[in-house]
Design a protein around this motif. Structure first.
Motif, mmCIF file in Angstrom:
data_model
loop_
_atom_site.group_PDB
_atom_site.id
_atom_site.type_symbol
_atom_site.label_atom_id
_atom_site.label_comp_id
_atom_site.label_asym_id
_atom_site.label_seq_id
_atom_site.Cartn_x
_atom_site.Cartn_y
_atom_site.Cartn_z
ATOM 1 N N LEU A 1 68.444 -12.870 -83.100
ATOM 2 C CA LEU A 1 68.637 -13.844 -84.441
ATOM 3 C C LEU A 1 69.506 -13.172 -85.175
ATOM 4 O O LEU A 1 70.349 -13.893 -86.000
ATOM 5 C CB LEU A 1 67.389 -13.962 -85.006
ATOM 6 C CG LEU A 1 67.324 -15.270 -86.119
ATOM 7 C CD1 LEU A 1 67.523 -16.664 -85.708
ATOM 8 C CD2 LEU A 1 65.757 -15.153 -86.742
ATOM 9 N N THR A 2 69.434 -12.039 -85.065
ATOM 10 C CA THR A 2 70.288 -11.026 -86.147
ATOM 11 C C THR A 2 71.443 -10.626 -85.452
ATOM 12 O O THR A 2 72.296 -9.740 -86.142
ATOM 13 C CB THR A 2 69.517 -9.771 -86.711
ATOM 14 O OG1 THR A 2 69.118 -8.859 -85.718
ATOM 15 C CG2 THR A 2 68.181 -10.113 -87.743
ATOM 16 N N HIS A 3 71.810 -11.007 -84.325
ATOM 17 C CA HIS A 3 73.336 -10.801 -83.787
ATOM 18 C C HIS A 3 74.204 -11.230 -84.660
ATOM 19 O O HIS A 3 74.080 -12.367 -85.334
ATOM 20 C CB HIS A 3 73.145 -11.385 -82.238
ATOM 21 C CG HIS A 3 74.312 -11.118 -81.570
ATOM 22 N ND1 HIS A 3 75.644 -11.561 -81.635
ATOM 23 C CD2 HIS A 3 74.539 -9.967 -80.608
ATOM 24 C CE1 HIS A 3 76.441 -10.804 -80.861
ATOM 25 N NE2 HIS A 3 75.926 -9.834 -80.385
ATOM 26 N N PRO A 4 75.347 -10.710 -84.828
ATOM 27 C CA PRO A 4 76.665 -11.035 -85.648
ATOM 28 C C PRO A 4 77.106 -12.367 -85.548
ATOM 29 O O PRO A 4 77.282 -13.251 -86.446
ATOM 30 C CB PRO A 4 77.889 -10.007 -85.559
ATOM 31 C CG PRO A 4 77.078 -8.736 -84.950
ATOM 32 C CD PRO A 4 75.569 -9.333 -84.168
ATOM 33 N N LEU A 5 77.086 -12.773 -83.903
ATOM 34 C CA LEU A 5 77.543 -14.185 -83.747
ATOM 35 C C LEU A 5 76.386 -15.192 -84.157
ATOM 36 O O LEU A 5 76.876 -16.472 -84.680
ATOM 37 C CB LEU A 5 77.880 -14.105 -82.070
ATOM 38 C CG LEU A 5 78.161 -15.873 -81.735
ATOM 39 C CD1 LEU A 5 79.574 -16.150 -82.305
ATOM 40 C CD2 LEU A 5 78.154 -15.738 -80.320
ATOM 41 N N ALA A 6 75.176 -14.964 -83.940
ATOM 42 C CA ALA A 6 73.997 -15.633 -84.245
ATOM 43 C C ALA A 6 74.111 -15.883 -85.989
ATOM 44 O O ALA A 6 73.951 -17.063 -86.348
ATOM 45 C CB ALA A 6 72.838 -15.132 -83.975
ATOM 46 N N ILE A 7 74.148 -15.032 -86.582
ATOM 47 C CA ILE A 7 74.392 -15.179 -88.407
ATOM 48 C C ILE A 7 75.450 -15.821 -88.348
ATOM 49 O O ILE A 7 75.473 -16.597 -89.447
ATOM 50 C CB ILE A 7 74.504 -13.607 -89.003
ATOM 51 C CG1 ILE A 7 73.152 -12.631 -88.633
ATOM 52 C CG2 ILE A 7 74.721 -13.652 -90.297
ATOM 53 C CD1 ILE A 7 71.883 -13.419 -89.429
ATOM 54 N N LEU A 8 76.755 -15.342 -88.015
ATOM 55 C CA LEU A 8 77.919 -16.221 -88.374
ATOM 56 C C LEU A 8 77.752 -17.767 -88.135
ATOM 57 O O LEU A 8 78.018 -18.909 -89.043
ATOM 58 C CB LEU A 8 79.045 -15.901 -87.563
ATOM 59 C CG LEU A 8 80.383 -16.526 -87.982
ATOM 60 C CD1 LEU A 8 80.798 -16.439 -89.314
ATOM 61 C CD2 LEU A 8 81.383 -16.060 -86.796
ATOM 62 N N LEU A 9 77.178 -18.146 -87.072
ATOM 63 C CA LEU A 9 76.918 -19.645 -86.762
ATOM 64 C C LEU A 9 75.818 -20.247 -87.813
ATOM 65 O O LEU A 9 75.928 -21.298 -88.183
ATOM 66 C CB LEU A 9 76.441 -19.963 -85.191
ATOM 67 C CG LEU A 9 77.171 -19.321 -84.202
ATOM 68 C CD1 LEU A 9 76.612 -19.581 -82.788
ATOM 69 C CD2 LEU A 9 78.608 -20.390 -84.256
#
Length: 560
Positions: free
Chosen positions: A69-77
């Protein structure tokens, strides 16, 4: 059906099932055997100590879930989804009061920033917009801006500008010089208190001046369309003025950026010389090549992916070149759009490819990124709010009165002059682009940045009410032709033909003529062409109309 009819299908199903089981099962067994056989190969190869896992299965799952959930790609999406949803919600309410979409997205950005969500819901704000993720949001929004400025450049028809340049250049340049001068004077008053450390007065004054002088061409074009002014002489003048203003302001901004980066006018001479050489190269060498390519591939069928790639590469190289020269990538994107082939079909097709992604998906990211930078809470006493009101007053007086007096000087009526002044005072997105450039260069402090964002919001918001006030104070006088046009037709037969393809319209006109051939004096034929509107390409609407109706006009003359 008879049993014999079903037999072939049953046999086929069984054979397929048998093949599936043998293939999948057999290969799975082989894979398992290879993995088991390969386990001894780890001896002497894998030496890393693996601690014994003591956490429960549920705890392992929650930790993995939180990491994902806190992965950079997940945060960006998550940020993109949040931004678009909030912008659409605000858009619903803003449309009810007749405000353009740019107002919606600016307000949505400020709402999601530290001025509201960050202040009242800090945990949510820190989770969705953690500080370490803002660089990703920034660069993605910059890509959106590059695509958007490319589209804006394509909307500027240089040939039309030349044909209508006399009055438009006078009005647009006056609408830049007046507020620019007032902005420099304002910088003199506030420099000591609000300029950041190590920023010289020249850089600060130039940025305050240019921020007072910007007109938002796309927002203005949309307001002109929504007010029904597109086909009028006044609408044509305003659009041309805004286009000339855009070109001039971006050239001035490029020079200002060069001076700010170099530190002085003399030091910036080399940057300006390289910028001039770059513009010459684009206009004299690249543009003729693109024109030949665009004329050859001017419709959707012939505009293949390799051809589209050439134009996109031109855009990216142009943006890269201006960024390296030192006048910002957005200027390169803007000029790349300006030199695109003037063929109407080509530009329409290409704009359709770029616009939805840039305007609907990526541009809201820029507004929210600006909102995350805007800390209205810093304006925490009456003195700061008085300075903010002074900035709004200087911007409005300079742009509104400068444009209105210049329009009156070139022969416009007071009503038209005031309408031109009100429309030219629209700032919107273009103003935010300039402010973000100034903020990134360190020329604008947090307080001044917040004040100028508020100014952009107020001057854009006031355009609609100001136009309504002018129309109420000075009603439009209808001409005799318009009065006669409102009278009911006295003809016996009225025929309406609606066409998509111009050639189909020619055929329909012949069909209409066959109905009224015996009594043409008692008939009226109206041709209607309905096309999907575009918020940004209204500047070329008249040319598009002429091209669409040319075959029908020619046929009507043949049929008398």
């Amino acid at each position: 059906p008879p049993r014999s009819t079903l037999f072939p299908y049953t046999t086929l199903f069984r054979s397929n099932l048998l093949f599936y089981i043998i293939t999948i099962g057999g290969l799975a067994a082989i894979i398992f055997g290879i993995i088991v056989s390969g386990k001894p190969l780890e001896a002497g190869k894998v030496t890393t100590f693996k601690p014994e896992i003591t956490a429960s299965t549920w705890q392992q799952f929650t930790e993995t879930y939180y990491h994902n959930l806190t992965h950079p790609l997940a945060i960006l999406l998550l940020q993109i989804v949040t931004i678009i949803v909030v912008a659409r919600i605000f858009g619903f309410f803003c449309r009810k009061i007749g405000q353009p979409s740019v107002i919606v997205e600016i307000i949505a950005g400020i709402f999601l920033g530290p001025s509201f969500i960050g202040m009242y819901f800090p945990d949510f704000s820190h989770f969705v917009f953690p500080e370490k993720s803002l660089d990703n949001l920034k660069f993605l929004s910059q890509i959106g801006l590059i695509l958007f400025m490319f589209v804006v450049g394509m909307e500027l028809e240089l040939k039309t500008l030349k044909n209508k340049a006399n009055d438009a250049v006078v009005i647009s340049h006056a609408s830049i010089v007046f507020p620019f001068t007032l902005g420099v004077g304002l910088a003199y008053l506030i420099y000591s208190e609000f300029a950041p450390a190590n920023v010289n007065f020249l850089s600060f004054a130039l940025f305050i001046g240019i921020s007072m002088s910007i007109t938002a061409f796309p927002v203005l074009a949309r307001i002109v369309r929504e007010r029904g002014l597109t086909k009028t002489r006044l609408g044509s003048i305003v659009i041309t003025c805004a286009a000339a203003d855009d070109i001039t302001a971006w050239c001035i901004l490029a020079a200002v950026i060069a001076i700010v980066k170099a530190g002085s006018v003399l030091s910036a001479i080399y940057i300006i010389i390289m910028a001039v050489a770059y513009v010459f190269l684009m206009l004299k060498i690249v543009q003729p090549f693109l024109k030949r390519l665009g004329d050859k591939h001017s419709n959707k069928e012939s505009l293949s992916k390799p051809v589209v790639a050439i134009f996109f590469i031109t855009l990216l190289i142009s943006a890269f070149a201006t960024e390296v020269i030192g006048i910002h990538a957005l200027f390169g994107a803007f000029l790349a759009g300006v030199i695109m082939p003037a063929n109407m079909n080509f530009r329409t097709v290409f704009i359709e490819k770029v616009e939805d992604v840039s305007v609907l998906l990526l541009l809201p990211l820029f507004f929210v990124f600006t909102g995350l930078r805007t800390q209205i809470g810093l304006l925490n006493d009456w003195h700061l709010w008085m300075i903010a009101l002074l900035i709004i007053a200087v911007a409005t007086v300079g742009k509104f009165l400068g444009s209105a007096f210049a329009a009156k000087f070139v022969g416009q009526s007071w009503r038209d002059s005031l309408i031109i002044g009100a429309l030219m005072n629209t700032r919107g997105l273009m103003e935010l682009i300039v402010l973000n450039i100034g903020y990134d260069l360190g020329v604008l402090s947090d307080e001044i940045f917040a004040m100028l964002v508020i100014m952009a919001l107020v001057t854009t918001f006031m355009t609609g009410p100001l136009l309504d006030l002018i129309n109420w104070l000075i009603p439009e006088k209808k001409t005799e032709e318009e009065t006669q046009g409102n009278r009911p037709l006295s003809t016996k037969y009225s025929i309406l033909l609606s066409f998509g393809s111009p050639e189909r319209g020619r055929t329909l006109l012949r069909l209409a003529n066959s109905f009224i051939r015996k009594s043409p004096e008692n008939a009226n034929v109206t041709a209607l062409h309905v096309s999907l509107s575009n918020d940004l390409n209204q500047f070329n609407a008249e040319q598009y109309e002429r091209e669409s109706f040319a075959p029908i006009t020619e046929e009507s003359q043949k049929l008398h």
